[in-house]
Design an enzyme around this catalytic site. Structure first.
Site, mmCIF file in Angstrom:
data_model
loop_
_atom_site.group_PDB
_atom_site.id
_atom_site.type_symbol
_atom_site.label_atom_id
_atom_site.label_comp_id
_atom_site.label_asym_id
_atom_site.label_seq_id
_atom_site.Cartn_x
_atom_site.Cartn_y
_atom_site.Cartn_z
ATOM 1 C CG HIS A 20 -97.818 56.572 2.300
ATOM 2 N ND1 HIS A 20 -97.866 56.723 3.667
ATOM 3 C CD2 HIS A 20 -97.355 55.309 2.087
ATOM 4 C CE1 HIS A 20 -97.462 55.619 4.249
ATOM 5 N NE2 HIS A 20 -97.142 54.740 3.312
ATOM 6 C CG ASP A 59 -104.396 50.572 9.486
ATOM 7 O OD1 ASP A 59 -103.897 49.587 8.928
ATOM 8 O OD2 ASP A 59 -103.744 51.556 9.852
ATOM 9 N NE ARG A 117 -100.440 43.576 8.241
ATOM 10 C CZ ARG A 117 -100.089 44.743 7.694
ATOM 11 N NH1 ARG A 117 -100.767 45.832 7.961
ATOM 12 N NH2 ARG A 117 -99.047 44.791 6.887
ATOM 13 C CB SER A 177 -102.095 49.002 6.497
ATOM 14 O OG SER A 177 -101.656 49.818 7.556
ATOM 15 C CE LYS A 179 -101.667 54.318 8.359
ATOM 16 N NZ LYS A 179 -101.669 52.848 8.318
#
Length: 449
Positions: free
Chosen positions: A87, A166, A173, A188, A192
């Site tokens: 990520h 999320d 947010r 968050s 995921k």
């Protein structure tokens, strides 16, 4: 205490006053919100209290766990191998997922990758993939498993079943000015990633003008939080801090970045992008138990590009997602933007700095990005840099090349590109691409090997 019986005001007050919430209290709040038992205005108050007073490591882990279990957590244990994903916290020209996923898969490590779309100045992996004609990212979880088992990798978008809490919290947010919170960002991301069914995770945490974390110290804190959460959930997690003071590679824009990814998989990628790619891929190969060290993993990553197996895997995965492999094998056949305009330097000098954020916004204005989640993107739009930091440019030489179907934006975007570049009479210091490694043992300086 049941969801029906919780007193949200008391929990909001508790966090407002800087006190710690228990795992159960956070779970009850998230569950109530997901089930529409808690209105937006109360969840907004909780988010703002958390933003202002922070969440400690235990609270961040509890938030992650609550969002993770708000939907399906995939069990991929029946698929052989150690499942590893990567990520990135986002940047300009960051097409690394498109290069490293087929590299890692071709080395025998399964890569279950659920990605996101671009918003603001940063590009999104899904938008890049969808610039390939026919490529489908919205797939069922059943098809997700099928492709992963068949190809050793899958490239998909978040479904309604994956961490739905999320998805709702992020939207809230975004409109309540509570995005830039390290524990909220970490929760968050990790909810995921953990829902994908991974066994291990590699993180590319960016800092600099083109990153969400402008300051290196903030990026370190985010990396430490992400690694801490991963390790708490029993997933071996390694993060690297990488520089985003200039765009990564030379191409910015969806298809333009796919084309540069193809170059990378064929051994012709830009040095800065490939240095980070091979490090991240090598670490994934190591965590996937296909190399005894990260260094051995890097060598295997380089070998998969050299022998053509990584590019072969890329063609195969595009086909599995119903994409047109013709444009992958012959990218010059892809339709170009109607307008391709050079940006000319008005003076000579060394390129001292590039404002990656401003350049990302230029790409957006040309049509490659979106201001709101529902905006369309133009797959052919973006720009190609001809020079990077440290290069010398002559007066009247081309700095960059704009690609757009929005002719009216060309003059303004040319001006913005020129303003985003600072020239100097002397050669600047070389940008260090990779600054630190963060793992369960702490923060370490990264030494280029």
């Amino acid at each position: 205490m049941s969801v029906k019986d919780i007193n949200p005001v008391s929990l909001i007050r508790k966090k407002r006053d800087g006190l710690e919430l228990t795992d159960g209290e956070i779970q009850d709040l998230i569950k109530a919100y997901t089930e529409d038992r808690l209105p937006d205005y109360q969840m907004s108050a909780f988010l703002m209290a958390s933003f202002l007073n922070g969440l400690n490591d235990e609270e961040a882990a509890a938030l992650t766990r609550s969002m993770l279990h708000s939907g399906i957590v995939l069990d991929l244990s029946d698929i052989p191998g150690v499942k590893v994903d990567k990520h990135s916290t986002g940047g300009v020209g960051d097409k690394l997922s498109l290069i490293l996923a087929p590299i890692v898969a071709s080395c025998g490590v399964p890569v279950p990758m659920i990605s996101g779309r671009g918003l603001g100045h940063t590009g999104g992996t899904l938008d890049k993939l969808e610039s390939i004609p026919g490529f489908t990212v919205d797939i069922t979880l059943e098809r997700y498993r099928e492709i992963l088992e068949q190809e050793q990798m899958v490239l998909a978008g978040q479904t309604e079943e994956i961490a739905p809490a999320d998805k709702r919290l992020y939207a809230l947010r975004d409109v309540t000015a509570t995005v830039e919170s390290i524990p909220l960002i970490a929760g968050s991301i990790m909810s995921k990633k953990l829902a994908e069914g991974i066994d291990a995770l590699v993180l590319d945490v960016k800092f600099g003008s083109g990153a969400f974390m402008k300051k290196k110290e903030d990026a370190i804190r985010l990396a430490e939080t992400l690694v801490g959460i991963g390790e708490q959930f029993g997933k071996e997690t390694i993060a690297y801090l990488t520089n985003m003071e200039q765009p990564l590679g030379y191409a910015v824009g969806n298809w333009l970045e796919v084309k540069e990814s193809i170059d990378g998989l064929q051994g012709n990628g830009p040095d800065d992008a490939m240095e980070i790619t091979h490090l991240l891929a090598g670490t994934m190969i190591y965590l996937g138990k296909k190399a005894s060290t990260v260094e051995e993993g890097i060598e295997k990553s380089r070998a998969s590009v050299k022998d053509g197996s990584a590019f072969k895997k890329w063609v195969s995965i595009v086909k599995a997602h119903d994409g047109d492999t013709g444009v992958i094998e012959n990218p010059e056949t892809y339709p170009k933007a109607d307008h391709i305009e050079p940006v000319i330097s008005s003076k000579s000098g060394y390129i001292k700095e590039m404002d990656a954020f401003a350049m990302g916004m230029v790409s957006l204005e040309l049509g490659a990005g979106r201001r709101a989640k529902d905006d369309d993107v133009d797959p052919a739009a973006g720009f190609l840099l001809h020079k990077k930091v440290g290069d010398y440019i002559e007066e009247n030489e081309t700095l960059a090349e704009l690609h757009t179907n929005k002719k009216s934006m060309i003059p303004e975007c040319k001006d913005e590109m020129i303003r985003a570049i600072t020239l100097s009479e002397t050669s600047p210091e070389k940008i260090t691409q990779i600054a630190n490694r963060v793992d369960k043992d702490g923060v370490h300086d990264y030494i280029t090997r």
